[in-house]
Design a protein around this motif. Structure first.
Motif, PDB file in Angstrom:
ATOM      1  N   THR A  81       0.840  -1.191   0.000  1.00 35.18           N
ATOM      2  CA  THR A  81       0.000   0.000   0.000  1.00 35.18           C
ATOM      3  C   THR A  81       0.881   1.249   0.000  1.00 35.18           C
ATOM      4  O   THR A  81       2.102   1.161   0.135  1.00 35.18           O
ATOM      5  N   GLU A  82       0.262   2.403  -0.120  1.00 41.00           N
ATOM      6  CA  GLU A  82       1.014   3.663  -0.130  1.00 41.00           C
ATOM      7  C   GLU A  82       1.792   3.869   1.151  1.00 41.00           C
ATOM      8  O   GLU A  82       2.845   4.480   1.153  1.00 41.00           O
ATOM      9  N   GLY A  83       1.267   3.356   2.259  1.00 45.54           N
ATOM     10  CA  GLY A  83       1.930   3.512   3.546  1.00 45.54           C
ATOM     11  C   GLY A  83       3.060   2.514   3.776  1.00 45.54           C
ATOM     12  O   GLY A  83       3.697   2.540   4.822  1.00 45.54           O
ATOM     13  N   GLY A  84       3.321   1.629   2.820  1.00 46.44           N
ATOM     14  CA  GLY A  84       4.397   0.657   2.956  1.00 46.44           C
ATOM     15  C   GLY A  84       3.983  -0.643   3.610  1.00 46.44           C
ATOM     16  O   GLY A  84       4.806  -1.538   3.787  1.00 46.44           O
ATOM     17  N   LEU A  85       2.709  -0.774   3.960  1.00 48.29           N
ATOM     18  CA  LEU A  85       2.210  -2.028   4.516  1.00 48.29           C
ATOM     19  C   LEU A  85       1.759  -2.940   3.381  1.00 48.29           C
ATOM     20  O   LEU A  85       1.607  -2.508   2.243  1.00 48.29           O
ATOM     21  N   PHE A  86       1.501  -4.215   3.700  1.00 47.86           N
ATOM     22  CA  PHE A  86       1.055  -5.158   2.686  1.00 47.86           C
ATOM     23  C   PHE A  86      -0.378  -5.572   2.950  1.00 47.86           C
ATOM     24  O   PHE A  86      -0.757  -5.886   4.081  1.00 47.86           O
ATOM     25  N   SER A  87      -1.166  -5.566   1.902  1.00 46.23           N
ATOM     26  CA  SER A  87      -2.537  -6.040   1.954  1.00 46.23           C
ATOM     27  C   SER A  87      -2.534  -7.436   1.331  1.00 46.23           C
ATOM     28  O   SER A  87      -2.375  -7.586   0.115  1.00 46.23           O
ATOM     29  N   TRP A  88      -2.710  -8.476   2.156  1.00 51.07           N
ATOM     30  CA  TRP A  88      -2.638  -9.862   1.695  1.00 51.07           C
ATOM     31  C   TRP A  88      -4.005 -10.325   1.209  1.00 51.07           C
ATOM     32  O   TRP A  88      -5.019 -10.078   1.844  1.00 51.07           O
ATOM     33  N   VAL A  89      -4.020 -11.005   0.070  1.00 54.73           N
ATOM     34  CA  VAL A  89      -5.262 -11.547  -0.482  1.00 54.73           C
ATOM     35  C   VAL A  89      -5.318 -13.045  -0.205  1.00 54.73           C
ATOM     36  O   VAL A  89      -4.325 -13.657   0.190  1.00 54.73           O
ATOM     37  N   ASP A  90      -6.488 -13.637  -0.420  1.00 52.54           N
ATOM     38  CA  ASP A  90      -6.652 -15.073  -0.233  1.00 52.54           C
ATOM     39  C   ASP A  90      -5.776 -15.840  -1.224  1.00 52.54           C
ATOM     40  O   ASP A  90      -5.390 -15.316  -2.279  1.00 52.54           O
ATOM     41  N   CYS A  91      -5.513 -17.088  -0.892  1.00 54.60           N
ATOM     42  CA  CYS A  91      -4.715 -17.948  -1.774  1.00 54.60           C
ATOM     43  C   CYS A  91      -5.396 -18.072  -3.139  1.00 54.60           C
ATOM     44  O   CYS A  91      -6.620 -18.105  -3.233  1.00 54.60           O
ATOM     45  N   ARG A  92      -4.565 -18.127  -4.180  1.00 49.45           N
ATOM     46  CA  ARG A  92      -5.057 -18.265  -5.546  1.00 49.45           C
ATOM     47  C   ARG A  92      -4.415 -19.493  -6.188  1.00 49.45           C
ATOM     48  O   ARG A  92      -3.298 -19.862  -5.849  1.00 49.45           O
ATOM     49  N   PRO A  93      -5.092 -20.117  -7.159  1.00 53.30           N
ATOM     50  CA  PRO A  93      -4.538 -21.321  -7.788  1.00 53.30           C
ATOM     51  C   PRO A  93      -3.591 -20.993  -8.943  1.00 53.30           C
ATOM     52  O   PRO A  93      -3.807 -20.046  -9.684  1.00 53.30           O
ATOM     53  N   SER A  94      -2.545 -21.803  -9.065  1.00 49.03           N
ATOM     54  CA  SER A  94      -1.626 -21.667 -10.202  1.00 49.03           C
ATOM     55  C   SER A  94      -2.057 -22.538 -11.373  1.00 49.03           C
ATOM     56  O   SER A  94      -1.556 -22.388 -12.477  1.00 49.03           O
ATOM     57  N   GLY A  95      -2.967 -23.469 -11.103  1.00 41.90           N
ATOM     58  CA  GLY A  95      -3.393 -24.406 -12.135  1.00 41.90           C
ATOM     59  C   GLY A  95      -2.568 -25.682 -12.140  1.00 41.90           C
ATOM     60  O   GLY A  95      -2.839 -26.583 -12.919  1.00 41.90           O
ATOM     61  N   LEU A  96      -1.562 -25.765 -11.288  1.00 41.49           N
ATOM     62  CA  LEU A  96      -0.682 -26.932 -11.215  1.00 41.49           C
ATOM     63  C   LEU A  96      -0.444 -27.315  -9.765  1.00 41.49           C
ATOM     64  O   LEU A  96      -0.568 -26.487  -8.868  1.00 41.49           O
ATOM     65  N   LYS A  97      -0.061 -28.568  -9.560  1.00 47.10           N
ATOM     66  CA  LYS A  97       0.387 -29.032  -8.242  1.00 47.10           C
ATOM     67  C   LYS A  97       1.799 -29.562  -8.410  1.00 47.10           C
ATOM     68  O   LYS A  97       2.211 -29.937  -9.503  1.00 47.10           O
ATOM     69  N   GLY A  98       2.531 -29.612  -7.322  1.00 46.44           N
ATOM     70  CA  GLY A  98       3.903 -30.103  -7.392  1.00 46.44           C
ATOM     71  C   GLY A  98       4.792 -29.179  -8.205  1.00 46.44           C
ATOM     72  O   GLY A  98       5.500 -29.607  -9.104  1.00 46.44           O
ATOM     73  N   ILE A  99       4.766 -27.896  -7.873  1.00 45.51           N
ATOM     74  CA  ILE A  99       5.500 -26.875  -8.622  1.00 45.51           C
ATOM     75  C   ILE A  99       7.009 -27.132  -8.522  1.00 45.51           C
ATOM     76  O   ILE A  99       7.547 -27.253  -7.435  1.00 45.51           O
ATOM     77  N   GLY A 100       7.660 -27.221  -9.660  1.00 47.94           N
ATOM     78  CA  GLY A 100       9.112 -27.398  -9.696  1.00 47.94           C
ATOM     79  C   GLY A 100       9.831 -26.137 -10.128  1.00 47.94           C
ATOM     80  O   GLY A 100      10.987 -25.920  -9.799  1.00 47.94           O
TER      81      GLY A 100
END
Length: 176
Positions: free
Chosen positions: A69-88
């Motif tokens: 954010t503008e104040g230097g803090l982080f606004s965390w969002v919910d987990c999102r899918p990458s479309g894959l499992k077992g990321i290498g």
């Protein structure tokens, strides 16, 4: 998602520089930090000039974004899918839009690559699958500009794999 709090705090402290500072905008590619269970990275995902954070869980393929954010803090969002499992393999680059960084994932078991637009803090996008049949098991992926004919403002992909026969190690350049 399991977190390595110390590594996440160290990563955040490295990028928390004032946005008016020349150090706030990296000139090269984004650095990716890897632990046995996660990838950590930072880039400007929403195009506002501030460095944002991403944490990728390798096993599930889900990722979590922290938009600065503008104040230097982080606004965390919910987990999102990458479309894959077992990321290498995981990389950050301008893979979908020239004005904001996106994410690219590779999974050796799926023999697939996906690209995800993360420009919106509020609306997750669907992963886009990239056809990849040049080798077996892409397990490393890097977004980088490849020069020459056909060059676009988007980053191209360097993909490496190790499950091939008779020559196990292969590298492929994919023009975006």
């Amino acid at each position: 998602m399991k977190s390595y709090v110390l590594l996440a705090a160290a990563t955040a402290s490295l990028i928390l520089t004032p946005s008016s500072s020349p150090a706030a905008e990296p000139k090269g590619g984004s650095l990716i930090y890897e632990t046995p269970r996660e990838f950590f990275g930072s880039a400007d995902f929403d195009g506002d000039g501030r460095a944002d954070l991403v944490i990728v869980d390798k096993a599930s393929g889900k990722f979590r974004l922290g938009y600065q954010t503008e104040g230097g803090l982080f606004s965390w969002v919910d987990c999102r899918p990458s479309g894959l499992k077992g990321i290498g393999g995981f990389t950050i680059g301008k893979v979908l839009a020239a004005n904001a960084a996106g994410l690219a994932f590779a999974a050796p078991d799926a023999n697939q690559i996906t690209l995800v637009d993360v420009s919106s803090p509020t609306a997750p996008s669907r992963p886009k699958t990239v056809d990849f049949s040049a080798a077996l098991g892409p397990n490393t992926i890097v977004a980088l500009p490849i020069g020459g004919n056909g060059k676009t403002p988007l980053d191209d992909l360097y993909v490496a794999s190790i499950y091939n026969s008779p020559d196990p190690n292969q590298a492929t350049l994919l023009r975006n």
